[in-house]
Scaffold this active site. Structure first.
Site, PDB file in Angstrom:
ATOM      1  N   ASP A   1      45.607  30.402  46.468  1.00  0.00           N
ATOM      2  CA  ASP A   1      44.743  30.729  47.209  1.00  0.00           C
ATOM      3  C   ASP A   1      42.988  31.174  46.739  1.00  0.00           C
ATOM      4  OD1 ASP A   1      45.918  32.685  46.113  1.00  0.00           O
ATOM      5  OD2 ASP A   1      46.528  33.854  47.868  1.00  0.00           O
TER       6      ASP A   1
ATOM      7  N   ARG B   1      54.784  35.458  42.152  1.00  0.00           N
ATOM      8  CA  ARG B   1      53.889  36.398  42.442  1.00  0.00           C
ATOM      9  C   ARG B   1      54.391  37.211  43.535  1.00  0.00           C
ATOM     10  NH1 ARG B   1      47.751  34.150  41.703  1.00  0.00           N
ATOM     11  NH2 ARG B   1      47.555  36.218  40.926  1.00  0.00           N
TER      12      ARG B   1
ATOM     13  N   ASP C   1      54.427  28.995  43.041  1.00  0.00           N
ATOM     14  CA  ASP C   1      54.784  29.997  44.251  1.00  0.00           C
ATOM     15  C   ASP C   1      55.113  29.486  45.544  1.00  0.00           C
ATOM     16  OD1 ASP C   1      54.261  31.366  41.736  1.00  0.00           O
ATOM     17  OD2 ASP C   1      52.259  32.002  42.649  1.00  0.00           O
TER      18      ASP C   1
HETATM   19  P1  ATP Z   1      47.732  31.002  41.414  1.00  0.00           P
HETATM   20  O1  ATP Z   1      48.534  31.032  42.840  1.00  0.00           O
HETATM   21  O2  ATP Z   1      48.522  29.604  40.572  1.00  0.00           O
HETATM   22  O3  ATP Z   1      47.508  32.075  40.608  1.00  0.00           O
HETATM   23  P2  ATP Z   1      45.157  30.696  42.421  1.00  0.00           P
HETATM   24  O4  ATP Z   1      44.085  29.493  42.693  1.00  0.00           O
HETATM   25  O5  ATP Z   1      45.539  31.451  43.746  1.00  0.00           O
HETATM   26  O6  ATP Z   1      46.240  30.118  41.708  1.00  0.00           O
HETATM   27  P3  ATP Z   1      43.255  32.733  41.264  1.00  0.00           P
HETATM   28  O7  ATP Z   1      43.083  33.256  39.860  1.00  0.00           O
HETATM   29  O8  ATP Z   1      43.437  33.662  42.290  1.00  0.00           O
HETATM   30  O9  ATP Z   1      44.423  31.557  41.145  1.00  0.00           O
HETATM   31  O10 ATP Z   1      41.809  32.190  41.378  1.00  0.00           O
HETATM   32  C1  ATP Z   1      41.496  30.855  40.745  1.00  0.00           C
HETATM   33  C2  ATP Z   1      39.914  30.918  40.675  1.00  0.00           C
HETATM   34  O11 ATP Z   1      39.402  30.813  41.833  1.00  0.00           O
HETATM   35  C3  ATP Z   1      39.389  32.143  40.017  1.00  0.00           C
HETATM   36  O12 ATP Z   1      39.478  32.303  38.769  1.00  0.00           O
HETATM   37  C4  ATP Z   1      38.151  32.283  40.378  1.00  0.00           C
HETATM   38  O13 ATP Z   1      37.463  31.378  39.699  1.00  0.00           O
HETATM   39  C5  ATP Z   1      38.434  31.537  41.729  1.00  0.00           C
HETATM   40  N1  ATP Z   1      38.055  32.360  43.097  1.00  0.00           N
HETATM   41  C6  ATP Z   1      39.157  33.263  43.365  1.00  0.00           C
HETATM   42  N2  ATP Z   1      38.769  34.140  44.310  1.00  0.00           N
HETATM   43  C7  ATP Z   1      37.644  33.876  44.753  1.00  0.00           C
HETATM   44  C8  ATP Z   1      36.482  34.305  45.560  1.00  0.00           C
HETATM   45  N3  ATP Z   1      36.712  35.405  46.271  1.00  0.00           N
HETATM   46  N4  ATP Z   1      35.381  33.694  45.659  1.00  0.00           N
HETATM   47  C9  ATP Z   1      35.190  32.643  44.826  1.00  0.00           C
HETATM   48  N5  ATP Z   1      35.765  32.181  43.782  1.00  0.00           N
HETATM   49  C10 ATP Z   1      37.127  32.777  43.650  1.00  0.00           C
END
Ligand code: ATP
Length: 319
Positions: free
Chosen positions: A103, A171, A127
């Protein structure tokens, strides 16, 4: 659209490589140029971008991790970071982007789309915590890795007549714990989505013990808290000497299962189709074995739910 980019971001998940392969091959099949962006949004900001060919994705369908590497990039959460990323897209002539991740990754994709560059999100995380899809890429492999580990632990639990408390990833979501618990016949499954009834856990252990059952498996989702703390509580209440195993990062790696490879291949290709058909700000998923797509903003505003019928069934089967 002539040139598109692809990146993986957030935690790696088995099947991400199969998704990258699918995006690259499908795009080239349709006459597009594809650019691989390394280290997620960090690589986009830094311009760590290279053209991918058919051969760039050879021999990766069976590999875990991600060939494009992944990173968490705080800077991309800022307007300034996003504009730097857009500058790099302009510089390389990239008109659309496919972002594979969870997400957080979708948040980044939403921001780029809002700035006029169409993005499609592909759910890649072990997850299974993304609404709008029955399964995320990596979930099935991680689940099988967990099952394999629990089967091994069960041998020791049986031989030593012990209770094992096993902490699994996920998570804030309980899907891995729930599916693993059901697949492995755990006595109790403790997940963040359901109120954990401590008395019920102890009763189950005692009932089993009275029936002559001397070993038990309890699965705890990491979102609930520390399995070690829970183990201490259980030992005190039930007069046991349980053992705690935290499976940790073994759950993230490994060769993707057939189901994940197929899912990744289907979702990656579908994301390319959406870009080619002029869509933007969508996430792809699978529901009842049909490819679907949803507004990414809608998905980001929806809370993931677990299947409570499965949760109830797990309780019924472990009376
Ligand atoms: P997982 O569920 O495996 O952790 P994820 O995609 O949710 O995957 P995150 O670390 O939450 O993992 O997000 C990945 C990357 O997305 C962040 O390091 C950042 O670069 C980008 N990102 C997250 N939130 C935002 C936001 N609000 N605006 C812009 N980019 C974002």
């Amino acid at each position: 659209m002539k040139k598109i980019g692809v990146l993986t971001s957030g935690g790696d998940a088995p099947g991400m490589n199969a998704a990258i392969r699918s995006v690259v091959r499908k795009a080239i099949y349709h006459g597009l140029e594809v650019y691989g962006i390394k280290y997620g949004y960090q690589g986009l900001i830094d311009g760590d971008i290279e053209k991918m060919e058919l051969g760039s994705v050879g021999d990766i369908i069976q590999r875990g991790g991600t060939k494009l590497y992944s990173a968490r990039c705080e800077e991309f959460k800022t307007e300034e970071g996003q504009l730097k990323g857009i500058e790099q897209m302009k510089k390389h002539g990239i008109e659309g982007l496919i972002a594979i991740g969870g997400d957080g990754t979708f948040m980044g994709a939403k921001k780029i789309t809002e700035k006029g560059y169409p993005c499609i999100g592909v759910p890649g995380t072990i997850d299974n915590d993304i609404p709008g899809t029955d399964f995320t890429i990596g979930f099935d492999t991680a689940l099988n890795t967990i099952i394999d580990a629990i089967d091994k632990i069960r041998d020791t639990a049986t031989s030593h007549e012990r209770t094992f408390i096993i902490e699994v990833m996920g998570r804030d979501a309980g899907d891995l714990a729930l599916w693993a618990g059901l697949a492995d016949g755990a006595e109790s499954i403790i997940i963040p989505e359901a109120d954990d009834d401590f008395e019920d856990i102890i009763d189950r252990l005692k009932r089993g013990h009275d029936r002559g059952k001397k070993h038990s498996i309890i699965i705890v989702a990491e979102g609930v808290g520390s399995a070690v703390d829970l183990g201490n509580k259980i030992d005190e209440a039930a007069g046991l000497e349980s053992r705690v195993t935290v499976l940790g990062h073994t759950q993230r790696g490994g060769s993707p299962s057939a189901a994940d490879r197929v899912l990744a291949s289907r979702l990656g290709a579908y994301a390319v189709d959406l870009l080619l058909n002029g869509h933007a700000g969508r996430m792809v998923g699978i529901q009842q074995n049909k490819l679907v797509d949803h507004d990414i903003v809608e998905i980001l505003n929806t809370k993931h739910k677990i299947d409570f019928d499965m949760y109830r069934l797990s309780k019924e089967l472990s009376i």
